[in-house]
Design an enzyme around this catalytic site. Structure first.
Site, PDB file in Angstrom:
ATOM      1  N   CYS A 349      -8.448  74.677 -12.010  1.00 50.27           N
ATOM      2  CA  CYS A 349      -9.166  74.926 -13.270  1.00 50.27           C
ATOM      3  C   CYS A 349     -10.646  75.127 -12.974  1.00 50.27           C
ATOM      4  O   CYS A 349     -11.241  74.377 -12.207  1.00 50.27           O
ATOM      5  CB  CYS A 349      -8.962  73.752 -14.216  1.00 50.27           C
ATOM      6  SG  CYS A 349      -9.833  73.935 -15.792  1.00 50.27           S
ATOM      7  N   CYS A 351     -13.017  75.092 -15.344  1.00 47.84           N
ATOM      8  CA  CYS A 351     -13.810  74.645 -16.488  1.00 47.84           C
ATOM      9  C   CYS A 351     -14.975  73.779 -16.013  1.00 47.84           C
ATOM     10  O   CYS A 351     -14.986  73.275 -14.889  1.00 47.84           O
ATOM     11  CB  CYS A 351     -12.955  73.920 -17.519  1.00 47.84           C
ATOM     12  SG  CYS A 351     -12.718  72.152 -17.231  1.00 47.84           S
ATOM     13  N   CYS A 354     -13.873  70.296 -14.574  1.00 38.93           N
ATOM     14  CA  CYS A 354     -13.231  70.281 -13.256  1.00 38.93           C
ATOM     15  C   CYS A 354     -14.192  70.704 -12.155  1.00 38.93           C
ATOM     16  O   CYS A 354     -14.054  70.282 -11.009  1.00 38.93           O
ATOM     17  CB  CYS A 354     -11.995  71.169 -13.268  1.00 38.93           C
ATOM     18  SG  CYS A 354     -10.704  70.502 -14.335  1.00 38.93           S
ATOM     19  N   HIS A 380     -11.653  70.084 -21.185  1.00 42.27           N
ATOM     20  CA  HIS A 380     -10.677  70.531 -20.184  1.00 42.27           C
ATOM     21  C   HIS A 380      -9.360  70.981 -20.841  1.00 42.27           C
ATOM     22  O   HIS A 380      -8.832  72.041 -20.497  1.00 42.27           O
ATOM     23  CB  HIS A 380     -10.377  69.463 -19.129  1.00 42.27           C
ATOM     24  CG  HIS A 380      -9.152  69.838 -18.355  1.00 42.27           C
ATOM     25  ND1 HIS A 380      -9.175  70.772 -17.336  1.00 42.27           N
ATOM     26  CD2 HIS A 380      -7.843  69.508 -18.527  1.00 42.27           C
ATOM     27  CE1 HIS A 380      -7.942  70.977 -16.914  1.00 42.27           C
ATOM     28  NE2 HIS A 380      -7.108  70.226 -17.610  1.00 42.27           N
TER      29      HIS A 380
HETATM   30 ZN   LIG Z   1     -10.668  71.829 -16.248  1.00 43.79          ZN
END
Ligand SMILES: [Zn+2]
Length: 396
Positions: A349, A351, A354, A380
């Protein structure tokens, strides 16, 4: 113009397209995050934009009770009130009345209920629900329906379905007579097309309509734009009744069609069957919205069946309870085994959560009951859902 869908590609039953709304375009199939009280709990609007959210859902029941429709209307409608220039959909309030309020009484006229906040008495009908949704000013609003409980016997399902059809007709009649009363009716062109109207940006000052700061950029790009009203198919779990409900709802004629009354406790295999058989009876040139689903696997599955729009509180609610969806499956961040884990929540991920934080830190925040835990977890989970839908769209 209200709302239209352009289908760009199909693959089996699945369709990829664009929903064109008065407040911008939405790539479909789309998952719509739920912003119950004019906020997606814990996540600010600029982060929603960063995540690529193009449409949000607001709950009429909650906004009707607090701060009240007239308050929101007086402040320019929901887009301006919550500083969200992109598309919004509101539900009819019916589902929450049935699930949250006490002492509700259903008659042909509508539903009398007591507020879950202060016990005050209220009445919602097809007319007053549509009136409230016009006052809030979402781009897409929903006909008032009765979500039939599960299980229910055949006579009860039919009676409920018939009432939803009559309520659908009344919703449409009220909408046709009053749709010009939307707060942004005749709004000066800004909105989603801000970058296409530099002259207007420069010619307005703070506080004037069209100012691109807090107040501006929130009116639709076409002055003639109106809201869209979607009808809702009910009919319980019976294919025959679903078909009849779909055909008669289409006969009434709406800008789009929703499948309601699912995810109410029935087995998942049955949900899928009902969705599949209902879709056969909905027009291909109108948006199709499946209400209140689901898990990441389910939103992929329903997109494959030809659904264009979905919403669910699951990613945001689960996040607040420390349940996180990742490419490696579900993670319960509260578990002690994450306490010393320096790795990211989801290595696949990208994002902002993360990229920056470790599982150990997220676990600590959750265990300490810190507000930031809810914020980061929600960001998330939403990112995971939106990425899932991006992958689905690319695969069509
Ligand atoms: Zn994430």
């Amino acid at each position: 113009m209200s709302v239209e869908i352009e289908i760009k590609a199909t693959s089996g039953q699945a369709r990829r397209g664009r929903l064109i709304t008065p407040h911008g375009t939405v790539e479909t199939p789309v998952f719509m995050p739920v912003g119950t009280q004019a906020t997606v709990k814990g996540v600010s609007q600029d982060i929603l934009e960063e995540l690529g959210v193009e449409i949000l859902l607001g709950n009429t029941y909650h906004l009707y009770l607090r701060p009240g429709v007239e308050q929101v209307r007086g402040l320019g409608g929901l887009h301006r009130f919550m500083s969200w220039p992109k598309a919004i959909l509101t539900d009819s309030g019916g589902f929450q009345v049935f699930s949250l309020s006490e002492l509700r009484k259903v008659t042909e006229d509508g539903v009398t209920f007591r507020s879950h906040l202060d016990g005050s008495s209220h009445f919602l009908s097809p007319e007053s629900s549509v009136e409230a949704q016009i006052g809030l000013g979402a781009d897409i609003i929903m006909a008032f329906d009765e979500c039939t409980e599960y299980p229910a016997d055949a006579a009860r399902v039919r009676a409920s379905m018939e009432m939803t059809l009559r309520w659908g007709q009344r919703s449409k009649k009220y909408f046709e007579d009053h749709q010009r009363e939307v707060p942004w009716a005749g709004g000066v062109g800004m909105g989603a097309g801000t970058q296409n109207h530099p002259a207007e940006v420069l010619s307005t000052a703070p506080g004037e309509p069209g100012w691109p700061g807090q107040m501006g950029a929130l009116a639709p790009s076409q002055p003639t734009a109106t809201q869209a009203l979607f009808g809702i198919v009910q009919g319980g779990m019976e294919h025959v009744l679903r078909r009849e409900s779909a055909e008669r709802t289409v006969e009434i004629g709406f800008d789009g069609y929703a499948i309601g009354g699912l995810s109410v406790g029935e087995p998942r295999s049955l949900t899928r069957e009902v969705v599949e058989s209902t879709l056969e009876h909905l027009p291909r040139d109108k948006p199709r919205y499946l209400m209140g689903v689901g898990t990441p696997e389910e939103i992929v599955e329903y997109s494959r069946l030809g659904i264009d729009m979905m919403d669910c509180v699951l990613p945001t609610r689960a996040a607040r309870h420390g349940l996180l969806y990742t490419s490696e499956g579900k993670v319960s961040i509260k578990q002690a085994r994450h306490a010393g884990d320096e790795g990211p929540l989801d290595p696949s991920c990208a994002c902002r959560v993360c990229r920056r934080y470790s599982r150990a830190y997220l676990r600590h925040l959750y265990a300490s009951n810190e507000v930031l835990a809810q914020v980061l977890n929600t960001i998330h989970n939403l990112s995971f859902y939106l990425d899932t839908m991006r992958r689905v769209r690319h695969s069509i």
